[in-house]
Design an enzyme around this catalytic site. Structure first.
Site, PDB file in Angstrom:
ATOM      1  N   TYR A  28       0.846  -1.201   0.000  1.00 32.06           N
ATOM      2  CA  TYR A  28       0.000   0.000   0.000  1.00 32.06           C
ATOM      3  C   TYR A  28       0.883   1.253   0.000  1.00 32.06           C
ATOM      4  CZ  TYR A  28      -3.669   3.240   1.509  1.00 32.06           C
ATOM      5  OH  TYR A  28      -4.550   4.288   1.595  1.00 32.06           O
ATOM      6  N   ASP A  47     -12.237   6.880   5.961  1.00 29.10           N
ATOM      7  CA  ASP A  47     -10.984   7.639   6.074  1.00 29.10           C
ATOM      8  C   ASP A  47     -11.258   9.116   5.808  1.00 29.10           C
ATOM      9  OD1 ASP A  47      -8.353   8.417   6.227  1.00 29.10           O
ATOM     10  OD2 ASP A  47      -7.709   7.385   4.409  1.00 29.10           O
ATOM     11  N   ASP A 101      -3.672   3.912   9.925  1.00 30.68           N
ATOM     12  CA  ASP A 101      -4.672   3.118   9.216  1.00 30.68           C
ATOM     13  C   ASP A 101      -4.724   1.730   9.823  1.00 30.68           C
ATOM     14  OD1 ASP A 101      -5.071   5.254   7.521  1.00 30.68           O
ATOM     15  OD2 ASP A 101      -4.380   4.224   5.714  1.00 30.68           O
TER      16      ASP A 101
END
Length: 131
Positions: free
Chosen positions: A14, A38, A100
């Site tokens: 990612y 997000d 995250d």
């Protein structure tokens, strides 16, 4: 449950794909029915919205710097803490400090991403960048 190393490798991918401006590669890390919140507290994004977010990030020169290595869990989740820098149209280069947390399926694809950052975690990037 997915292997911890598989989840950590997906989170590293990612970062790497974000830094390469590879929006399609980013989307490939997610299950077809994945969702993204997000930042946490905003509306849930589905696949089409995620794809647009990734394309925008690539267009804005998004660059992620990990604060430490990806972290695993005793379940199907893993997390990364990072700074992301990007330049939206008509704006100075911005910095967001984020965490995250992702949930994974049996195939090692992300099914859920929750980004933890708030208004106080966004600022003008203090580092002058020629990226």
């Amino acid at each position: 449950m997915p292997d911890q190393q598989v989840m950590k490798a997906a989170l590293q991918a990612y970062v790497d794909r974000t830094n390469a401006g590879d929006a399609d590669g980013l989307l490939a890390l997610f299950a077809p029915d994945a969702v993204m919140e997000d930042p946490v507290g905003t509306p849930i994004k589905q696949r089409a919205e995620m794809a647009q977010l990734f394309r925008d990030g690539a267009a804005y020169g998004a660059r992620i710097d990990l604060i430490g290595p990806p972290r695993g869990s005793h379940g199907a989740e893993a997390a990364i803490a990072f700074d992301v820098r990007f330049t939206p149209p008509g704006s100075p280069r911005l910095l967001i400090r984020s965490l995250d947390v992702c949930t994974f399926d049996e195939d090692g694809l992300i099914t859920s991403l929750r980004g933890f950052w708030g208004p106080e975690d966004v600022s003008e990037d203090p580092v002058t960048s020629g990226d």
